[in-house]
Motif scaffolding. Structure first.
Motif, PDB file in Angstrom:
ATOM      1  N   PHE A 110       0.515  -0.868  -0.360  1.00 44.05           N
ATOM      2  CA  PHE A 110      -0.342  -0.179  -0.039  1.00 44.05           C
ATOM      3  C   PHE A 110       1.151   1.652   0.111  1.00 44.05           C
ATOM      4  CE2 PHE A 110      -2.679   2.853   2.231  1.00 44.05           C
ATOM      5  CZ  PHE A 110      -3.807   3.508   1.743  1.00 44.05           C
ATOM      6  N   PHE A 111       1.919   1.621   0.810  1.00 45.31           N
ATOM      7  CA  PHE A 111       2.842   2.143   0.971  1.00 45.31           C
ATOM      8  C   PHE A 111       3.816   2.823  -0.343  1.00 45.31           C
ATOM      9  CE2 PHE A 111       1.073   3.330   5.396  1.00 45.31           C
ATOM     10  CZ  PHE A 111       1.377   4.546   5.136  1.00 45.31           C
ATOM     11  N   ALA A 113       2.770   2.018  -3.133  1.00 47.47           N
ATOM     12  CA  ALA A 113       2.158   2.399  -4.407  1.00 47.47           C
ATOM     13  C   ALA A 113       1.484   3.720  -4.190  1.00 47.47           C
ATOM     14  CB  ALA A 113       1.376   1.449  -4.206  1.00 47.47           C
ATOM     15  N   LEU A 114       1.592   4.188  -3.238  1.00 39.82           N
ATOM     16  CA  LEU A 114       1.046   5.356  -2.694  1.00 39.82           C
ATOM     17  C   LEU A 114       3.077   6.212  -2.860  1.00 39.82           C
ATOM     18  CD1 LEU A 114      -1.114   5.375   0.349  1.00 39.82           C
ATOM     19  CD2 LEU A 114      -1.249   6.255  -1.906  1.00 39.82           C
ATOM     20  N   MET A 117       2.995   7.282  -6.405  1.00 39.97           N
ATOM     21  CA  MET A 117       2.272   8.362  -7.088  1.00 39.97           C
ATOM     22  C   MET A 117       2.495   9.342  -6.432  1.00 39.97           C
ATOM     23  SD  MET A 117      -2.024   6.058  -6.671  1.00 39.97           S
ATOM     24  CE  MET A 117      -2.883   7.739  -7.685  1.00 39.97           C
ATOM     25  N   GLY A 125       2.749   6.284 -11.704  1.00 41.59           N
ATOM     26  CA  GLY A 125       1.751   6.425 -11.603  1.00 41.59           C
ATOM     27  C   GLY A 125       1.412   5.115 -11.979  1.00 41.59           C
ATOM     28  N   PHE A 126       1.926   4.991 -13.296  1.00 41.83           N
ATOM     29  CA  PHE A 126       1.064   3.527 -13.521  1.00 41.83           C
ATOM     30  C   PHE A 126       2.352   2.134 -13.180  1.00 41.83           C
ATOM     31  CE2 PHE A 126      -0.153   6.222 -17.950  1.00 41.83           C
ATOM     32  CZ  PHE A 126      -1.419   5.039 -17.457  1.00 41.83           C
ATOM     33  N   SER A 128       2.446   2.045 -10.277  1.00 44.65           N
ATOM     34  CA  SER A 128       1.191   2.272  -8.599  1.00 44.65           C
ATOM     35  C   SER A 128       0.286   1.106  -9.653  1.00 44.65           C
ATOM     36  CB  SER A 128       1.317   3.195  -8.348  1.00 44.65           C
ATOM     37  OG  SER A 128       2.393   3.836  -7.959  1.00 44.65           O
ATOM     38  N   SER A 129      -0.813   1.730 -10.088  1.00 49.25           N
ATOM     39  CA  SER A 129      -1.630   1.340 -10.905  1.00 49.25           C
ATOM     40  C   SER A 129      -1.746  -0.323 -11.603  1.00 49.25           C
ATOM     41  CB  SER A 129      -2.429   2.113 -12.384  1.00 49.25           C
ATOM     42  OG  SER A 129      -2.828   0.999 -12.790  1.00 49.25           O
ATOM     43  N   MET A 132      -0.825  -2.686  -7.568  1.00 45.65           N
ATOM     44  CA  MET A 132      -2.078  -3.139  -7.053  1.00 45.65           C
ATOM     45  C   MET A 132      -3.177  -3.304  -7.897  1.00 45.65           C
ATOM     46  SD  MET A 132      -1.431  -1.453  -4.380  1.00 45.65           S
ATOM     47  CE  MET A 132      -2.477  -1.729  -3.423  1.00 45.65           C
ATOM     48  N   THR A 133      -2.983  -3.565  -8.890  1.00 47.08           N
ATOM     49  CA  THR A 133      -3.970  -4.792 -10.444  1.00 47.08           C
ATOM     50  C   THR A 133      -3.298  -5.854  -9.912  1.00 47.08           C
ATOM     51  OG1 THR A 133      -3.996  -3.466 -12.163  1.00 47.08           O
ATOM     52  CG2 THR A 133      -4.407  -5.300 -12.007  1.00 47.08           C
TER      53      THR A 133
END
Lengths: 311, 681
Positions: A110-111, A113-114, A117, A125-126, A128-129, A132-133
């Motif tokens: 979680f962190f 990925a944040l 971004m 950003g991508f 992270s996307s 998370m996917t």
């Protein structure tokens, strides 16, 4: 006194050994590619170097970016200390519950990925996307593959699983091997390995993990890299000690502990070899083919659980 | 104080205070400021006395009831507050308290635009309505207060009536809530027919005479009726629209607690009134829970309207609550009451937790909306620098709802998992698969919720601003931040004391008649919550302490290794172009890959509009726009055909409507005649 020593080993083993196995995998891959490759101790040198460097931080980044490496690293250390490594005598550790481990690791994802971004680059950003996917689809396979063991031994405590599975007859291992196949897929996804991610390049088209951490430098990069190595070793250890817990020490003593440590290193080395062979022999999948693989992992685990609870 | 004044008096004082607040803000409606102060202050004091009375019931275990027969034969004003009611009164009052503090500052931006007096009136009426819903003890009275709650919330949804979309949302809510009420009325009438009473105690005590068929019918009717309020899929369609239309402190209450009144009635009817239920009830509830949780989070991922995103998460969390409740029903029907306590405790705990973090998240969203004046997440960005405290509180809420340790959401999901695991390992093959399904959907739900909140937090607060409003946003008013701080602290505190709270909840859960004070399968000691057969243990304090310890350790070690490290602030690496707000990832872009993975379920749509310089020569585009969305499969495949069917039937019925008075008199006569014949038999 002995208990203090073995607790210290348990706490420090994962962060201490994790860079080594990253180096080993790199070395084996290099040999496959007909290169000599760097020393297996190179990751230690890299970390040491990074820890002493100054940092560059983006002006767009907030405290999340600065704080994330600490929490990511802290979580991997906690999880590393709460899983069966060489002995099953830590069963009263209330952190070694299957779901606690999985959700603690989710906290670090979680962190991460944040943080990806936070700097506002399109690349991060991508990353992270995609992370998370993949992470959200992996969770089912990850929990369920280990859940098969939970039902096989009727306990969600990882140390108890390890201890009980090591006494299993070979016949009972059939569904467990099925669950291991599911676990292996989830492990490759979680540790950003082939066919999910390429740990060796910064190529835009393929990247998940490396894209998120692109803006890191200096000691924070060292922490993130170290945490990634810890995570790899955590998963290797889980694979080795939950599904093949042979050789793990069930009593306290100098000889059993030493022997168990030896076994641990051998088993993890074998799994590292497996990863290196996989990475050298298969190509990375297209991103939208990955969910099929992850659902396969989930289905394999469901079959394993069904075999265990229905029979 | 608790000893001198009985808890019932405090409860009625609380209702009285809401009444004064309602009337007071109407009286003071001339002045926006005083109307707001009256409405909020009385709501705060009413909530506090609600909290006190519920706590005294929970701690002292003093059930109180109150009965007042009106002149109308069947309607009697009848309250009964037992532990189950007290728990829900506690949750409602807790969130109402914080929401009312929030409204003191939040309502300011409605001044001179809308009627603040009416807002205060309906707000207090809404709070009183919810408290009475969970304490009413007579079916007719229950329906009256249920409608009070629903109508008051309807007027709150259409409060910002200058926006067309809010009126439409309100209208849909009005229709759906009354369809729900129709089912509820049928359920109560059926019970009345078999038991001869509207009084809950009488219904409960004469349940033995009710046939299984009637019980099953009541189950289905109540499931649809109360499920509509709770927002289960597919009767959820009003929820994302209405919750996003209402003023934020009302959204927080609707999402946080109003939908839980549906859960309360599920427990009240299925587990407190009913006896000898079949297993399939629990199976149905489990399936609905699995579907609602998984689809709820997937729909949340497709949203870029912040309040609709949160509203879809309410559907997801209702699903999780139903997973606990469903497993409890199955265990009870299989005569495993100790395990049923575990399922119900998980369900109640998640009810409490969801109320705290969902209210927190709505308040964070409202705080952002009050600064940026839009609900579209694509127009935010970088707000963490302008609103650091709001950002921090929202992050806490996001972590709690994503079930990340050490916050409270993790514990209740963990407990729900355990009750599902016990179903898998200790029940027969015929129901094991449902528990497996539930566990599977819960596992995926957790991961997807985390993905959704990375998206939400990232798009709102991180990177660079994407609009002028976001660039000039300021931290919100102090009452807003106080309210959020209370809730953020609560998510951590509830998580920390989880094992203690479970022992209180165990007394609540086992007090329903179905479970008959069964000994629960779990025990809590020294902060750790463990299942008695040693299956699993979790200790929330240990998790928190080890995270803090490891953080401190990592920080110290790094300080020692690298003492004179310098940090240079530079631009993000931009490949030589100048990065601006439009280049970073958007909320839509972030979730598009997950939507593509689930395209079979979500039916994503993509519409490309291109405008050319020369319509004949389609080479040079002047402008092009891409609209990404998803198809509304419920509207298209369920509600529209249903509506068409009703319209067709209505057209047929119209044939008897001749407009001739004599014919209508004939109808009346025929009806009377038919009724008399019916009576004769």
């Amino acid at each position: 006194m002995t208990s203090i020593i073995i607790w210290t080993i348990q706490l420090a083993l994962v962060p201490a050994l994790s860079p080594l196995f990253v180096g080993v995998i790199r070395k084996i891959k290099a040999r496959f590619q007909n290169r000599v490759g760097a020393s297996i101790f190179q990751p230690y040198n890299d970390l040491w170097k990074l820890l002493h460097k100054d940092e560059v931080i983006s002006e767009d980044a907030s405290w999340v970016f600065r704080f994330a490496p600490y929490i990511i690293f802290a979580v991997t250390v906690i999880v590393g200390a709460s899983i069966p490594l060489f002995a099953t005598v830590f069963a009263n550790n209330s952190l070694s519950d299957l779901l606690v481990i999985v959700y603690l690791l989710a906290l670090s994802t979680f962190f991460l990925a944040l943080a990806g971004m936070d700097t506002g680059s399109a690349f991060g950003g991508f990353g992270s996307s995609r992370e998370m996917t993949v992470a959200s689809l992996t969770e089912g396979g990850l929990i369920f593959s280990m859940l098969a063991l939970v039902f096989a031994v009727d306990s969600a405590n990882l140390f108890k699983i390890s201890e009980a599975v090591s006494a299993f007859p070979l016949v009972a291992m059939m569904p467990i091997m099925l669950a291991f196949a599911g676990f292996l897929i989830a492990m490759l996804a979680e540790t950003a390995r082939f066919p999910f991610d390429n740990p060796a390049t910064h190529l835009e088209l393929t990247m998940i993990h490396e894209a998120m951490i692109l803006e890191y430098s200096g000691k924070r990069l060292a922490l993130v890299e170290w945490a990634a190595a810890n995570k790899l070793l955590i998963f290797l250890a889980l694979g080795a000690n939950l599904f093949f817990p042979w050789g793990i020490a069930t009593t306290v003593g100098l000889m059993p502990i030493l022997a168990a440590l030896g076994w641990f290193v051998i088993k993890v080395l074998l799994l590292s070899l497996l990863i290196a062979v996989l990475e050298s022999s298969i190509a990375k999948f297209r991103f939208f083919r990955l969910p099929d693989l992850l659902f396969t992992s989930f289905i394999l685990s469901v079959i394993a659980i069904s075999l265990i609870i229905f029979i | 104080m608790l000893t001198t004044i009985s808890s019932s008096t405090i409860f009625f004082i609380s209702l009285l205070l809401f009444g004064i607040g309602a009337v007071g803000s109407l009286v003071l409606a001339k002045s926006d400021k005083w109307a707001n102060v009256a409405g909020s202050v009385f709501a705060v004091s009413g909530s506090i006395s609600g909290l006190v009375s519920s706590l005294s019931v929970l701690i002292k275990n003093s059930v109180f009831s109150f009965n007042f027969d009106l002149l109308a034969p069947l309607l009697s004003v009848s309250f009964r507050v037992d532990r189950l009611s007290a728990f829900f009164i506690f949750v409602i009052s807790l969130i109402a308290l914080v929401a009312s503090i929030y409204s003191l500052g939040y309502v300011k931006h409605f001044y001179n635009k809308y009627n603040i007096g009416a807002l205060g009136f309906f707000y207090n009426l809404f709070l009183a309505g919810m408290l009475m819903v969970v304490s009413a003890h007579n079916a007719i009275f229950f329906l009256v207060v249920w409608e009070t709650m629903s109508l008051a919330s309807f007027f709150l949804v259409i409060f910002e009536n200058k926006e067309k979309s809010n009126l439409r949302a309100g209208y849909l809510y009005f229709i759906m809530t009354h369809i729900g009420t129709a089912f509820i009325i049928m359920a109560f009438l059926l019970l009345y027919r078999s038991t001869g009473s509207f009084d809950f105690t009488v219904i409960k005590n004469s349940m033995g005479e009710v046939s299984l068929l009637v019980k099953n019918l009541v189950f289905v009717l109540a499931l649809i009726g109360f499920g509509t309020k709770a927002g289960i899929i597919p009767v959820h369609i009003w929820l994302p629209r209405a919750h996003s239309a209402a003023p934020t402190h009302v959204s927080a209450l609707m999402s946080g607690v109003m939908i839980k009144t549906g859960i309360y009635m599920f427990i009240r009817i299925f587990m407190d009134m009913m006896t000898g239920i079949p297993v399939w009830w629990g199976v149905v509830v489990l399936v609905i829970g699995s579907v609602s949780s998984l689809l709820g989070v997937l729909y949340a991922l497709t949203e870029h309207d912040i309040k609709r995103l949160l509203a879809y998460h309410s559907i997801e969390n209702i699903g999780i609550i139903l997973l606990g409740l469903g497993s409890s029903l199955v265990f009870w029907a299989s005569d495993m009451k100790s395990l049923a306590v575990l399922g119900l405790v998980a369900s109640l705990f998640h009810t409490l937790n969801h109320a705290t973090f969902k209210a927190l998240l709505f308040m964070g969203a409202g705080s952002v909306i009050s600064q940026t004046h839009t609900r579209n997440m694509e127009e935010y960005g970088g707000l963490i620098k302008h609103m650091p405290q709001t950002a921090f509180f929202f992050l806490v809420g996001a972590m709690a709802i994503s079930a990340l340790p050490p916050f409270n959401g993790f514990f209740s999901e963990w407990a729900t998992f355990q009750s599902l695991f016990y179903g898998i390992k200790s029940l027969s093959v015929s129901v094991q698969w449902v528990f497996l399904l539930g566990a599977g959907s819960l596992a995926f739900t957790g991961g997807l919720a985390a993905a959704c909140f990375v998206k939400a937090f990232g798009a709102i607060f991180l990177a660079r601003p994407r609009s002028e409003e976001a660039k000039h946003a300021k931290e919100s008013a102090v009452t807003l931040r106080i309210a959020m701080a209370i809730l953020a602290a609560l998510t951590l505190v509830i998580g920390f004391f989880a094992s203690y709270i479970t022992s209180v909840l165990a007394t609540v859960a086992s007090s329903v008649r179905a479970l008959g004070f069964a000994e629960p399968v779990f025990s809590s000691a020294a902060g750790a919550f463990s299942l008695k057969d040693g299956f699993a243990t979790v200790s929330m304090p240990t998790i928190l302490f080890s995270i803090v310890a490891a953080l401190v350790l990592a920080w110290i070690v790094l300080k020692i290794i690298n003492r004179q490290a310098k940090i240079k602030i530079e631009r993000t690496w931009d490949c030589g172009t100048n990065l601006n707000g439009r280049m970073e990832i958007t909320a839509t872009g972030f979730s598009r890959s997950i939507i593509t993975v689930f395209r079979g379920l979500l039916k994503p749509t993509k519409q490309t509009d291109v405008e050319y310089h020369d319509a004949d020569m389609r080479y040079f585009a002047k402008s092009s726009a891409v609209h990404l969305g998803i198809e509304d499969i419920y509207l298209n495949n369920l509600y529209k055909p249903l509506q068409a069917l009703v319209a067709r039937l209505a057209a047929h019925v119209r044939k008897i409507q001749l407009g001739n008075l004599n014919v209508y008199v004939l109808y009346i006569f025929l009806t009377l005649f038919a009724l008399l014949i019916l009576l004769a038999f």
